[in-house]
Scaffold this motif. Sequence first.
Motif, PDB file in Angstrom:
ATOM      1  N   SER A   1      63.632 -60.825   7.594  1.00 25.50           N
ATOM      2  CA  SER A   1      62.816 -61.700   8.435  1.00 25.50           C
ATOM      3  C   SER A   1      61.439 -61.091   8.667  1.00 25.50           C
ATOM      4  O   SER A   1      60.415 -61.790   8.639  1.00 25.50           O
ATOM      5  CB  SER A   1      63.517 -61.947   9.771  1.00 25.50           C
ATOM      6  OG  SER A   1      64.764 -62.582   9.577  1.00 25.50           O
TER       7      SER A   1
ATOM      8  N   ARG B   1      57.850 -72.270   1.865  1.00 27.78           N
ATOM      9  CA  ARG B   1      59.044 -71.564   1.398  1.00 27.78           C
ATOM     10  C   ARG B   1      59.298 -70.304   2.227  1.00 27.78           C
ATOM     11  O   ARG B   1      60.414 -70.069   2.702  1.00 27.78           O
ATOM     12  CB  ARG B   1      58.892 -71.194  -0.072  1.00 27.78           C
ATOM     13  CG  ARG B   1      60.035 -70.346  -0.611  1.00 27.78           C
ATOM     14  CD  ARG B   1      59.911 -70.122  -2.098  1.00 27.78           C
ATOM     15  NE  ARG B   1      60.938 -69.222  -2.584  1.00 27.78           N
ATOM     16  CZ  ARG B   1      61.180 -68.986  -3.869  1.00 27.78           C
ATOM     17  NH1 ARG B   1      60.468 -69.588  -4.795  1.00 27.78           N
ATOM     18  NH2 ARG B   1      62.135 -68.159  -4.238  1.00 27.78           N
ATOM     19  N   VAL B   2      58.267 -69.484   2.417  1.00 31.02           N
ATOM     20  CA  VAL B   2      58.428 -68.246   3.176  1.00 31.02           C
ATOM     21  C   VAL B   2      58.733 -68.550   4.641  1.00 31.02           C
ATOM     22  O   VAL B   2      59.556 -67.886   5.272  1.00 31.02           O
ATOM     23  CB  VAL B   2      57.170 -67.364   3.034  1.00 31.02           C
ATOM     24  CG1 VAL B   2      57.257 -66.134   3.933  1.00 31.02           C
ATOM     25  CG2 VAL B   2      56.993 -66.931   1.587  1.00 31.02           C
TER      26      VAL B   2
ATOM     27  N   GLU C   1      59.854 -59.022   6.691  1.00 27.76           N
ATOM     28  CA  GLU C   1      59.107 -59.117   5.433  1.00 27.76           C
ATOM     29  C   GLU C   1      58.477 -60.493   5.279  1.00 27.76           C
ATOM     30  O   GLU C   1      57.299 -60.621   4.899  1.00 27.76           O
ATOM     31  CB  GLU C   1      60.042 -58.834   4.262  1.00 27.76           C
ATOM     32  CG  GLU C   1      59.427 -59.015   2.896  1.00 27.76           C
ATOM     33  CD  GLU C   1      60.469 -58.879   1.800  1.00 27.76           C
ATOM     34  OE1 GLU C   1      60.914 -59.918   1.273  1.00 27.76           O
ATOM     35  OE2 GLU C   1      60.854 -57.743   1.487  1.00 27.76           O
ATOM     36  N   LYS C   2      59.238 -61.536   5.594  1.00 31.21           N
ATOM     37  CA  LYS C   2      58.713 -62.899   5.476  1.00 31.21           C
ATOM     38  C   LYS C   2      57.601 -63.149   6.503  1.00 31.21           C
ATOM     39  O   LYS C   2      56.610 -63.831   6.211  1.00 31.21           O
ATOM     40  CB  LYS C   2      59.836 -63.919   5.631  1.00 31.21           C
ATOM     41  CG  LYS C   2      60.930 -63.792   4.573  1.00 31.21           C
ATOM     42  CD  LYS C   2      60.356 -63.803   3.168  1.00 31.21           C
ATOM     43  CE  LYS C   2      61.384 -63.448   2.117  1.00 31.21           C
ATOM     44  NZ  LYS C   2      60.791 -63.343   0.762  1.00 31.21           N
TER      45      LYS C   2
ATOM     46  N   GLN D   1      54.476 -61.487   5.215  1.00 32.46           N
ATOM     47  CA  GLN D   1      53.912 -62.273   4.121  1.00 32.46           C
ATOM     48  C   GLN D   1      53.130 -63.469   4.651  1.00 32.46           C
ATOM     49  O   GLN D   1      52.038 -63.789   4.148  1.00 32.46           O
ATOM     50  CB  GLN D   1      55.034 -62.746   3.190  1.00 32.46           C
ATOM     51  CG  GLN D   1      55.622 -61.650   2.323  1.00 32.46           C
ATOM     52  CD  GLN D   1      56.783 -62.144   1.478  1.00 32.46           C
ATOM     53  OE1 GLN D   1      57.393 -63.181   1.771  1.00 32.46           O
ATOM     54  NE2 GLN D   1      57.111 -61.403   0.437  1.00 32.46           N
ATOM     55  N   LEU D   2      53.673 -64.140   5.663  1.00 33.08           N
ATOM     56  CA  LEU D   2      52.976 -65.295   6.236  1.00 33.08           C
ATOM     57  C   LEU D   2      51.685 -64.874   6.934  1.00 33.08           C
ATOM     58  O   LEU D   2      50.653 -65.552   6.815  1.00 33.08           O
ATOM     59  CB  LEU D   2      53.890 -66.007   7.240  1.00 33.08           C
ATOM     60  CG  LEU D   2      54.883 -67.011   6.667  1.00 33.08           C
ATOM     61  CD1 LEU D   2      55.755 -67.565   7.784  1.00 33.08           C
ATOM     62  CD2 LEU D   2      54.163 -68.146   5.956  1.00 33.08           C
TER      63      LEU D   2
ATOM     64  N   TRP E   1      54.084 -72.231  -1.016  1.00 30.09           N
ATOM     65  CA  TRP E   1      54.523 -70.857  -0.768  1.00 30.09           C
ATOM     66  C   TRP E   1      54.684 -70.612   0.733  1.00 30.09           C
ATOM     67  O   TRP E   1      55.686 -70.018   1.181  1.00 30.09           O
ATOM     68  CB  TRP E   1      53.522 -69.871  -1.352  1.00 30.09           C
ATOM     69  CG  TRP E   1      53.733 -68.431  -0.987  1.00 30.09           C
ATOM     70  CD1 TRP E   1      52.966 -67.666  -0.183  1.00 30.09           C
ATOM     71  CD2 TRP E   1      54.805 -67.580  -1.426  1.00 30.09           C
ATOM     72  NE1 TRP E   1      53.477 -66.394  -0.094  1.00 30.09           N
ATOM     73  CE2 TRP E   1      54.600 -66.316  -0.835  1.00 30.09           C
ATOM     74  CE3 TRP E   1      55.911 -67.781  -2.259  1.00 30.09           C
ATOM     75  CZ2 TRP E   1      55.466 -65.236  -1.056  1.00 30.09           C
ATOM     76  CZ3 TRP E   1      56.778 -66.701  -2.466  1.00 30.09           C
ATOM     77  CH2 TRP E   1      56.546 -65.463  -1.880  1.00 30.09           C
TER      78      TRP E   1
ATOM     79  N   GLN F   1      62.343 -69.320   4.934  1.00 29.26           N
ATOM     80  CA  GLN F   1      63.148 -68.101   4.885  1.00 29.26           C
ATOM     81  C   GLN F   1      63.104 -67.354   6.218  1.00 29.26           C
ATOM     82  O   GLN F   1      64.115 -66.827   6.689  1.00 29.26           O
ATOM     83  CB  GLN F   1      62.649 -67.201   3.755  1.00 29.26           C
ATOM     84  CG  GLN F   1      62.936 -67.743   2.361  1.00 29.26           C
ATOM     85  CD  GLN F   1      62.269 -66.907   1.279  1.00 29.26           C
ATOM     86  OE1 GLN F   1      61.044 -66.849   1.185  1.00 29.26           O
ATOM     87  NE2 GLN F   1      63.083 -66.250   0.460  1.00 29.26           N
ATOM     88  N   LEU F   2      61.917 -67.289   6.814  1.00 26.44           N
ATOM     89  CA  LEU F   2      61.778 -66.642   8.124  1.00 26.44           C
ATOM     90  C   LEU F   2      62.630 -67.346   9.167  1.00 26.44           C
ATOM     91  O   LEU F   2      63.370 -66.697   9.929  1.00 26.44           O
ATOM     92  CB  LEU F   2      60.308 -66.644   8.542  1.00 26.44           C
ATOM     93  CG  LEU F   2      60.002 -66.206   9.981  1.00 26.44           C
ATOM     94  CD1 LEU F   2      60.463 -64.779  10.232  1.00 26.44           C
ATOM     95  CD2 LEU F   2      58.517 -66.363  10.271  1.00 26.44           C
TER      96      LEU F   2
END
Length: 204
Positions: A101, A127-128, A103-104, A107-108, A124, A131-132
């Motif tokens: 979580s 998608r991320v 990591e996501k 990334q965001l 993208w 996942q979060l």
Amino acid sequence: MHLIGMLDSPYVRRVAISLRLLGLPFEHRPLSVFGDFEAFARINPLVKAPTLVCADGGLLMDSTLILDHAEGLAAPSRRLMPVEPAARQAALHTLGLVLASCEKAVQLVYEQRLRPTDRQHQPWIERVGGQLRAGCAALEAEEARRPRPRSESPLGQAGLSLAVVWQFIQAMLPEQVPAERHPALEAWSRHAEGLPAFIATPPR
């Protein structure tokens, strides 16, 4: 030992709080991978936070690897990871959800705050973000099913990291993961952030 990196990074902060709870003395050097790039590079050419400069001058990178080393240095009574196999597997399961979580979320943050708006890729981001939210939903379900004891001594690495990462998500991406939909995580975060080791290691 010297811990290099800013405490607004959840990875740096989880290491700093862990070192306090493990009883391992260290000096914190708050260098930014952005604003202090050249100074950081003189310590670690990869400019990766957190970096731990060990007592013998050796460098360790990646929060999980640093904490594995720190566990080996600490007195057994202060270690944050359980030894018994079933308890350790449960802690590692939670840590997997927490770190994925995190990591996501990172990334965001990088996508939305560092990349120019006209170059952001919405599929993208969606998608991320999904996942979060999936990771946080799983953590909320776990915490609601088995609330953690409200004391510092049995905090454990899983509970510590969960609180640090939840604080980061709420500080940086509250619109992605609304706090009101995660009352169990909010309650745990409020408790953990009131503990002495957390108060002594603020994210800003």
